[in-house]
Design a protein around this motif. Structure first.
Motif, PDB file in Angstrom:
ATOM      1  N   LEU A  92       0.852  -1.190   0.000  1.00  0.00           N
ATOM      2  CA  LEU A  92       0.000   0.000   0.000  1.00  0.00           C
ATOM      3  C   LEU A  92       0.888   1.240   0.000  1.00  0.00           C
ATOM      4  O   LEU A  92       1.877   1.316   0.732  1.00  0.00           O
ATOM      5  CB  LEU A  92      -0.899  -0.006   1.238  1.00  0.00           C
ATOM      6  CG  LEU A  92      -2.008   1.048   1.303  1.00  0.00           C
ATOM      7  CD1 LEU A  92      -3.057   0.776   0.220  1.00  0.00           C
ATOM      8  CD2 LEU A  92      -2.671   1.018   2.675  1.00  0.00           C
ATOM      9  N   TYR A  93       0.542   2.205  -0.821  1.00  0.00           N
ATOM     10  CA  TYR A  93       1.348   3.422  -0.921  1.00  0.00           C
ATOM     11  C   TYR A  93       1.206   4.253   0.365  1.00  0.00           C
ATOM     12  O   TYR A  93       0.102   4.539   0.832  1.00  0.00           O
ATOM     13  CB  TYR A  93       0.912   4.257  -2.120  1.00  0.00           C
ATOM     14  CG  TYR A  93       1.696   5.538  -2.278  1.00  0.00           C
ATOM     15  CD1 TYR A  93       3.027   5.508  -2.687  1.00  0.00           C
ATOM     16  CD2 TYR A  93       1.102   6.771  -1.995  1.00  0.00           C
ATOM     17  CE1 TYR A  93       3.747   6.682  -2.829  1.00  0.00           C
ATOM     18  CE2 TYR A  93       1.817   7.952  -2.130  1.00  0.00           C
ATOM     19  CZ  TYR A  93       3.149   7.903  -2.543  1.00  0.00           C
ATOM     20  OH  TYR A  93       3.861   9.059  -2.673  1.00  0.00           O
TER      21      TYR A  93
ATOM     22  N   THR B 151       5.937   8.532   3.591  1.00  0.00           N
ATOM     23  CA  THR B 151       7.283   8.101   3.200  1.00  0.00           C
ATOM     24  C   THR B 151       7.475   8.127   1.694  1.00  0.00           C
ATOM     25  O   THR B 151       8.615   8.088   1.216  1.00  0.00           O
ATOM     26  CB  THR B 151       7.560   6.675   3.723  1.00  0.00           C
ATOM     27  OG1 THR B 151       6.640   5.762   3.103  1.00  0.00           O
ATOM     28  CG2 THR B 151       7.397   6.617   5.234  1.00  0.00           C
ATOM     29  N   GLY B 152       6.377   8.150   0.951  1.00  0.00           N
ATOM     30  CA  GLY B 152       6.484   8.096  -0.506  1.00  0.00           C
ATOM     31  C   GLY B 152       6.853   6.729  -1.023  1.00  0.00           C
ATOM     32  O   GLY B 152       7.306   6.594  -2.158  1.00  0.00           O
ATOM     33  N   ARG B 153       6.683   5.705  -0.181  1.00  0.00           N
ATOM     34  CA  ARG B 153       7.042   4.340  -0.567  1.00  0.00           C
ATOM     35  C   ARG B 153       5.860   3.399  -0.370  1.00  0.00           C
ATOM     36  O   ARG B 153       4.904   3.716   0.350  1.00  0.00           O
ATOM     37  CB  ARG B 153       8.235   3.842   0.260  1.00  0.00           C
ATOM     38  CG  ARG B 153       9.510   4.643   0.047  1.00  0.00           C
ATOM     39  CD  ARG B 153      10.636   4.060   0.905  1.00  0.00           C
ATOM     40  NE  ARG B 153      11.889   4.788   0.701  1.00  0.00           N
ATOM     41  CZ  ARG B 153      13.031   4.484   1.324  1.00  0.00           C
ATOM     42  NH1 ARG B 153      13.056   3.468   2.197  1.00  0.00           N
ATOM     43  NH2 ARG B 153      14.122   5.190   1.090  1.00  0.00           N
ATOM     44  N   MET B 154       5.981   2.251  -1.028  1.00  0.00           N
ATOM     45  CA  MET B 154       4.989   1.205  -0.837  1.00  0.00           C
ATOM     46  C   MET B 154       5.290   0.481   0.478  1.00  0.00           C
ATOM     47  O   MET B 154       6.443   0.115   0.752  1.00  0.00           O
ATOM     48  CB  MET B 154       5.009   0.217  -1.997  1.00  0.00           C
ATOM     49  CG  MET B 154       4.726   0.845  -3.354  1.00  0.00           C
ATOM     50  SD  MET B 154       3.076   1.577  -3.472  1.00  0.00           S
ATOM     51  CE  MET B 154       2.078   0.084  -3.560  1.00  0.00           C
TER      52      MET B 154
END
Length: 313
Positions: A80-81, A85-88
């Protein structure tokens, strides 16, 4: 029998009445590090069996009621995005637990069933290219309705081979069924199951089972039994090398319950039919005559010479 093991059985019997033999086989499989398939009609207590062991052994628990709309991500988890953090970010699925109950497994699609294969064999799940280890110990107890029941399908051979044993709970005896009614007058018997041990204790027992000694003569005996399934005229497919390792692991667990640190041929005899029967495929002619894989496996044990083992003190 180890006292703690005996206490676990006693506690599970608070909720599961009159099924000691089934409970012993499940516990034996858990000690061997294997997975259990419970095949029976609905309502005979398959789910209660799994929950009872979970409570008595202090295991973390996950359950999925399998239906045709269940997705693999419901089992393994998903990414899930994360805006911060801008990460998955990985969101764990239901299978990240010590004891996973796959309820009515054969109602799910083949794609969803296959989500279990990596977990059962390698103790991990892979999501979006990243692998995540499962907690230790880890065991799957799957239930399935008999083939032909509404909404069910056959499990693929590759999945059947990953179950250490296939058991049937069966109807209770009249006296046990009457006792069941009386026990439910004071609430759910499952709520009275006490914790006897924890996950670390089970891991230690599994480690002890794995360290039990198998002599070369006994290893050769196991191989001879497996080879007999591959050459049997009534079997179109015999047991796999995975089954060979399964028989060895179950024989070690049986020796552990017998409080020995070595395996004898009798241990192998006791576990062979239960460990391999569901992996065997009969010929069409054998099926038409009503032959059972379990009977053929038992006959193989009877007709295969067992070695004599000298025990040194």
């Amino acid at each position: 029998m180890n006292q703690r093991i005996a206490d676990v059985i006693t506690e599970t019997e608070r909720a599961v009445i009159g099924k000691r033999n089934t409970l012993l086989w499940i516990l034996l499989t858990m000690l061997a590090g294997g997975h259990v398939l419970l095949e029976d009609i609905p309502g005979v207590g398959k789910t209660t069996v799994a929950l009872s062991f979970c409570r008595a052994m202090g295991l973390s628990y996950g359950r999925v009621q399998f239906t045709p709309d269940i997705l693999p991500s419901d089992i393994t988890g998903y990414s899930l995005y994360n805006k911060e953090t801008g990460r998955m970010t990985y969101q764990p699925g239901a299978i990240l637990c010590n004891l996973f109950l796959a309820d009515e497994l054969n109602r799910a699609t083949s794609r969803t069933q296959s989500a279990l294969l990596e977990a059962m064999e390698e103790g991990q799940v892979t999501v979006d290219g990243s692998s995540y280890p499962l907690p230790r110990p880890f065991c799957v107890i799957a239930t399935q309705n008999p083939t032909g029941a509404a909404g069910t399908q056959l499990l693929p051979d590759s999945q059947m081979d990953r179950f250490m044993v296939r058991l049937s709970v069966g109807y209770p005896k009249p006296a046990d069924e009457s006792d069941m009614i009386l026990r439910h007058q004071d609430g759910r018997p499952l709520d009275r199951v006490r914790q006897i041990m924890d996950a670390d204790s089970l891991s230690a027992m599994q480690k002890s089972c794995g360290e039990i000694y198998i002599a070369k003569e006994v290893a050769d005996y196991i191989v001879a039994l497996i080879a007999a399934t591959r050459n049997h005229p009534e079997l179109s497919r015999g047991a796999s090398p995975r089954a060979t390792l399964g028989v060895a692991a179950m024989a070690k667990a049986y020796a552990y319950l017998s409080e020995r640190d070595y395996v004898v041929p009798t241990d192998v005899k006791q576990v062979f039919a239960m460990t391999v029967s569901h992996r065997l495929i009969l010929t069409a002619e054998a099926e038409s005559r009503g032959r059972l894989a379990s009977d053929i496996a038992s006959e193989i044990v009877k007709n295969t010479h067992a070695p004599s083992i000298r025990v040194q003190n």
